[in-house]
Design an enzyme around this catalytic site. Structure first.
Site, short mmCIF file in Angstrom:
data_model
loop_
_atom_site.label_atom_id
_atom_site.label_comp_id
_atom_site.label_asym_id
_atom_site.label_seq_id
_atom_site.Cartn_x
_atom_site.Cartn_y
_atom_site.Cartn_z
N GLY A 14 61.24 26.05 48.60
CA GLY A 14 60.85 27.45 48.53
C GLY A 14 61.98 28.46 48.43
O GLY A 14 61.81 29.62 48.81
N SER A 15 63.12 28.04 47.86
CA SER A 15 64.21 29.02 47.76
C SER A 15 63.89 30.09 46.70
O SER A 15 64.28 31.25 46.84
CB SER A 15 65.55 28.35 47.48
N MET A 94 54.98 21.31 41.95
CA MET A 94 55.21 20.08 41.19
C MET A 94 53.94 19.44 40.64
O MET A 94 53.84 18.20 40.59
CB MET A 94 56.01 19.10 42.05
N ARG A 95 52.99 20.25 40.27
CA ARG A 95 51.78 19.72 39.65
C ARG A 95 51.49 20.45 38.35
O ARG A 95 51.86 21.63 38.22
CB ARG A 95 50.57 19.88 40.57
N ASN A 111 56.21 30.56 35.54
CA ASN A 111 56.88 29.40 36.15
C ASN A 111 58.38 29.52 35.94
O ASN A 111 58.83 30.13 34.96
CB ASN A 111 56.37 28.11 35.48
N HIS A 113 61.76 27.12 35.40
CA HIS A 113 62.13 25.74 35.05
C HIS A 113 63.66 25.64 35.01
O HIS A 113 64.32 26.52 34.43
CB HIS A 113 61.54 25.37 33.68
N ASP A 149 55.47 23.39 30.34
CA ASP A 149 56.75 24.06 30.08
C ASP A 149 56.87 24.57 28.64
O ASP A 149 57.98 24.59 28.08
CB ASP A 149 57.93 23.11 30.40
N GLN A 177 71.26 31.14 39.49
CA GLN A 177 70.71 31.98 38.42
C GLN A 177 69.20 32.10 38.53
O GLN A 177 68.61 33.15 38.25
CB GLN A 177 71.08 31.42 37.03
N GLU A 178 68.54 31.02 38.97
CA GLU A 178 67.08 31.07 39.15
C GLU A 178 66.72 32.22 40.09
O GLU A 178 65.77 32.97 39.86
CB GLU A 178 66.56 29.75 39.73
C1 GAR Z 1 63.80 24.74 41.28
O1 GAR Z 1 65.02 24.30 40.78
C2 GAR Z 1 62.80 24.91 40.16
O2 GAR Z 1 63.37 25.39 38.99
C3 GAR Z 1 62.33 23.49 40.00
O3 GAR Z 1 62.20 23.01 41.31
C4 GAR Z 1 63.14 23.67 42.14
C5 GAR Z 1 62.38 24.26 43.30
O4 GAR Z 1 63.28 24.80 44.23
N1 GAR Z 1 61.09 23.43 39.30
C6 GAR Z 1 60.78 22.45 38.46
O5 GAR Z 1 61.52 21.50 38.22
C7 GAR Z 1 59.43 22.59 37.82
N2 GAR Z 1 59.31 21.65 36.74
P1 GAR Z 1 62.76 25.77 45.35
O6 GAR Z 1 61.58 25.07 46.02
O7 GAR Z 1 63.93 25.91 46.29
O8 GAR Z 1 62.37 27.06 44.69
#
Ligand code: GAR
Length: 217
Positions: A14-15, A94-95, A111, A113, A149, A177-178
């Site tokens: 959940g960051s 993740m679904r 979303n 990615h 995606d 960056q996310e």
């Molecule tokens: C993140 O890197 C996100 O981009 C990726 O999971 C991580 C979740 O981190 N998502 C995917 O790979 C979706 N296909 P978080 O729980 O710390 O936000």
């Protein structure tokens, strides 16, 4: 203009959720997180929500690993509607999302990615990029469509791939960056500045009112 309500679906750490909560609390985005839903009872994302006084809801995912039966997805829809959600953010969810959710929130699900789409969709985008040998990678915020995606791209950010990168070091560089672009994308949506034309998401220069979600559907 009004602030929008965001519902976040998250399966783990959940960051990215945290980056949206922080931006909301700091007043840098015109959005409030109204509810966090997880398919994982132990998701840190649920704890993060509770810490900020946000409703945290666990929905048992049923028998499948990577999808949900329509009846279970419907529970998510009901919960999101109860919280008057305008925008659904998948943040490490993740679904695969199916019609039940897509039809309830048309062009209102986004979303993040961890790769530069359309390269390296699906799981482990960072590892795919590293294994392929690209020199640059990054992350993408995009609208969610029926194909995984593949929806219209809202924002991307790039990072270099270093010679000695591992999956972990590259993932950490991308994650930084996310945390910047996800709140930015939420803000663009909240300001009514995203317009989908064919497969492009255009970013309008001027703020527009975001129409309330149709309450019947
Ligand atoms: C993140 O890197 C996100 O981009 C990726 O999971 C991580 C979740 O981190 N998502 C995917 O790979 C979706 N296909 P978080 O729980 O710390 O936000």
């Amino acid at each position: 203009m009004r602030r929008i309500n965001v519902g976040v679906l998250a399966s783990g750490r959940g960051s990215n959720l945290q980056s949206i909560i922080d931006a909301s609390e700091a007043g840098t985005i015109d959005a409030d997180v109204a509810v966090v839903i997880s398919d994982n009872e132990d998701a840190v994302a649920l704890e993060r929500a509770r810490k900020h006084g946000i409703d945290a809801v666990y929905i048992a995912p049923g028998q499948y690993k990577t999808k949900m039966e329509p009846e279970i997805e419907q529970k998510m829809v009901d919960c999101l509607r109860e919280h008057d959600v305008d925008l659904v953010c998948l943040a490490g969810y993740m679904r695969v999302v199916h019609e039940t959710l897509l039809d309830a929130f048309p062009d209102r699900i986004i979303n993040i990615h961890p790769a530069l789409l359309p390269s390296f969709p699906g799981l482990h985008g960072q590892k795919q990029a590293l294994d392929y040998g690209v020199k640059w990678s990054g992350c993408t915020v995009h609208f969610v469509s029926a194909d995984v995606d593949a929806g219209a791209i809202i924002i991307q950010a790039t990072v270099p791939v270093e010679e000695d990168d591992t999956e972990d070091t590259l993932s950490a560089r991308i994650l930084e960056q996310e945390h910047k672009i996800y709140p930015q994308a939420v803000h663009l949506f909240a300001q009514g500045r995203l317009k989908i034309e064919d497969r492009r998401a255009r970013v309008l220069p001027q703020r527009q009112a975001v129409p309330a979600r149709a309450r019947s559907g």
